[in-house]
Scaffold this active site. Structure first.
Site, PDB file in Angstrom:
ATOM      1  NE  ARG A 100      -3.099   2.422   2.635  1.00  0.00           N
ATOM      2  CZ  ARG A 100      -3.298   3.250   3.714  1.00  0.00           C
ATOM      3  NH1 ARG A 100      -2.472   3.013   4.758  1.00  0.00           N
ATOM      4  NH2 ARG A 100      -3.669   4.392   3.841  1.00  0.00           N
ATOM      5  CG  HIS A 131      -0.997   8.747   3.625  1.00  0.00           C
ATOM      6  ND1 HIS A 131      -1.070   7.526   3.804  1.00  0.00           N
ATOM      7  CD2 HIS A 131      -0.765   9.424   4.685  1.00  0.00           C
ATOM      8  CE1 HIS A 131      -1.059   7.236   5.032  1.00  0.00           C
ATOM      9  NE2 HIS A 131      -0.575   8.046   5.599  1.00  0.00           N
ATOM     10  CD  GLU A 151      -4.651   7.462  10.037  1.00  0.00           C
ATOM     11  OE1 GLU A 151      -4.299   8.462  10.354  1.00  0.00           O
ATOM     12  OE2 GLU A 151      -4.329   6.458  10.589  1.00  0.00           O
ATOM     13  CG  ASN A 183      -4.626   3.269   8.889  1.00  0.00           C
ATOM     14  OD1 ASN A 183      -4.878   2.221   8.357  1.00  0.00           O
ATOM     15  ND2 ASN A 183      -4.540   4.535   8.408  1.00  0.00           N
ATOM     16  CE1 TYR A 191       0.581   2.609  13.686  1.00  0.00           C
ATOM     17  CE2 TYR A 191      -1.406   3.615  12.901  1.00  0.00           C
ATOM     18  CZ  TYR A 191      -0.125   3.166  12.659  1.00  0.00           C
ATOM     19  OH  TYR A 191       0.353   3.194  11.453  1.00  0.00           O
ATOM     20  CD  GLU A 248      -1.570   3.920   8.325  1.00  0.00           C
ATOM     21  OE1 GLU A 248      -1.249   4.423   9.343  1.00  0.00           O
ATOM     22  OE2 GLU A 248      -1.565   4.555   7.252  1.00  0.00           O
TER      23      GLU A 248
HETATM   24  C1  FCB Z   1      -1.085   7.266  10.739  1.00  0.00           C
HETATM   25  C2  FCB Z   1      -0.478   7.668   9.403  1.00  0.00           C
HETATM   26  C3  FCB Z   1       0.663   7.187   8.942  1.00  0.00           C
HETATM   27  C4  FCB Z   1       1.705   7.021  10.128  1.00  0.00           C
HETATM   28  C5  FCB Z   1       1.184   6.364  11.362  1.00  0.00           C
HETATM   29  C6  FCB Z   1       2.056   6.149  12.469  1.00  0.00           C
HETATM   30  O1  FCB Z   1      -1.787   8.165  11.445  1.00  0.00           O
HETATM   31  O2  FCB Z   1      -1.777   7.170   8.685  1.00  0.00           O
HETATM   32  O3  FCB Z   1       1.123   7.953   7.898  1.00  0.00           O
HETATM   33  O4  FCB Z   1       2.277   8.210  10.375  1.00  0.00           O
HETATM   34  O5  FCB Z   1       0.087   7.063  11.661  1.00  0.00           O
END
Ligand code: FCB
Length: 453
Positions: free
Chosen positions: A74, A118, A163, A295, A297, A361
């Site tokens: 991607r 992006h 995002e 995405n 985290y 992500e």
């Molecule tokens: C996300 C973004 C990506 C990267 C990660 C850590 O928010 O999409 O570009 O910076 O965080």
């Protein structure tokens, strides 16, 4: 833990974070060029001028992907390479780069997953209001169609936006990202126009498979972080509900169901009004899509905070306290809560059953060190392993999961954090542009070969 046979394994990057070559082949200026060159905006004054020099090294980088047996890559397209001023005729030299990239990927049997936006908006469009200007949505759709015209014969998988929450609320709300504006009304307008751009572009990416990529997270009270069955107070539950509406439903409800959650309309009503939402917009935004890109985290942890003003990144978050999680953290300070991912995926598959899901992500920054040509990034490896187990669990629980992409293939320009935060499974020495496969990359290669854990 074996995944379905057609499960897609890959890694992700984004144009401004890796390409460099910002003045080459007719590329125009983006808001991130302007922002990163503005003193005080990015840690250490870092910019994407050179980044990973991927623009010149893409063949070698695809060689690394092949070594890792990635099935998918991607990447995003820099709009200012294709249309230097964000409108009008395409710049053939800019598109030619992506043309070569796609061919090289296909020759390596790696499926390209193309993200059209992006965050590197052409500066010329920002000068006319950026995403607060409704016209930008129409410019975006034209740009998407131009890229599809050129690559659509070989690229099947398209993502419109990456995002939109971050683009709108960090770009126009708290100003931590480009273009660095700080106005809640602007942020809400930008969010709506991003959605409109998504809907208009989605219709022009056929034939093809279309997805919208969101930064989503389960919204949890502090007690729920380690105890999913913890029952929140009524006030805490209301805070959770509202923040979930602002973070996730704001984007996925219009895109998938053609409706806005009332919390978003209330936030707009209190910040500049809802006049920018025109009759018929929700029909345009509600274009058919095939996949939601997720995405993930870390979870978003909140509780009731009577009397607190709204956070600048969260118009509509009055009376909510953003709280810390009782969990270990990455170098970003982000709490590590792997089962947040399965909780999220199960919820999304319940709320949006008509579309498939892909983790587009997931990954972590840690302070890596190179020792004798190796990077023993045990903490990243454990992060990825823990989260992949949760992807598997979510699939077992019935979520329609099509794939998993690590963020990121390479260490890169981490936006306002510059180069000091390393997310890659491949280490980059920025002085020499030397790449080293970290232990996590070698582990991931084996996971892919085994199609599981
Ligand atoms: C996300 C973004 C990506 C990267 C990660 C850590 O928010 O999409 O570009 O910076 O965080």
């Amino acid at each position: 833990m074996i995944f379905p046979e057609d499960f897609v394994w890959g890694a992700a990057t984004a144009s401004y974070q890796i390409e460099g070559a910002v003045k080459e082949d007719g590329r125009g200026q983006s808001i991130w060029d302007t922002f990163s060159h503005t003193p005080g905006k990015v840690v250490d004054g870092d910019t994407g001028d050179v980044a990973c020099d991927h623009y010149h090294r893409y063949k070698d980088d695809i060689g690394l992907m092949r070594e890792l047996r990635l099935g998918a890559y991607r990447f995003s397209i820099a709009w200012p390479r294709v249309q230097p001023d964000g409108a009008g005729p395409v710049n053939p030299r800019g598109l030619a780069f992506y043309d070569k990239l796609v061919d090289e990927l296909l020759a390596a049997q790696i499926s390209p997953y193309v993200t059209l936006y992006h965050w590197d908006l052409p500066q010329a469009l920002e000068d006319r209001g950026g995403w607060t200007n409704r016209d930008t949505a129409y410019r975006f759709a034209d740009y998407a169609a131009a890229v599809h015209d050129r690559l659509g014969d070989r690229v099947r998988n398209w993502a419109t936006l990456n995002e939109p929450w971050v683009a709108a609320y960090l770009g126009y709300g708290n100003g931590v990202h480009a273009p660095g504006r700080r106005d809640p009304a602007d942020a809400l307008r930008a969010a709506h126009h991003l959605l409109l751009g998504h809907g208009l572009a989605a219709r022009r990416l056929r034939p093809g498979s279309v997805m919208l990529v969101v930064n989503s997270a389960p919204v949890l009270t502090p007690a729920q972080v380690n105890d999913p069955s913890a029952v929140p107070s009524e006030a805490d539950a209301a805070a959770v509900h509202r923040i979930h509406a602002l973070l996730t439903r704001q984007f996925l409800d219009p895109a998938v169901h053609g409706t806005y959650p009332p919390e978003v309309l209330e936030a707009a009503a209190r910040n500049g009004g809802t006049g920018h939402i025109q009759d018929g917009d929700l029909v345009l935004i509600n274009a058919p899509i095939d996949l939601i890109g997720v995405n993930y985290y870390n979870p978003c942890v909140v509780e009731s905070g009577p009397g607190l003003p709204a956070d600048a990144a969260w118009p509509g978050s009055e009376d909510v306290r953003f709280a810390a999680a009782d969990a270990p953290t990455t170098a970003m300070g982000w709490p590590i809560v792997p089962d947040g991912l399965s909780r999220l995926l199960v919820r999304l598959s319940r709320d949006y059953p008509q579309v498939g899901l892909m983790v587009t992500e997931n990954g972590a920054a840690f302070d890596d060190v190179v020792e004798n040509g190796r990077v023993h990034d045990a903490d990243r490896l454990a992060y990825l392993d823990g989260h992949l187990r949760e992807v598997w669990r979510a699939a077992q629980a019935g979520a329609d999961l099509r794939g998993y992409l690590v963020w990121s293939l390479l260490d890169n320009f981490e936006w306002a954090e510059g180069y000091r935060r390393r997310f890659g499974i491949v280490h980059v020495d920025y002085a020499t542009q030397t790449r080293v496969l970290k232990d996590s990359a070698l582990w991931y290669r084996d996971v892919i070969a085994r199609n599981g854990l």
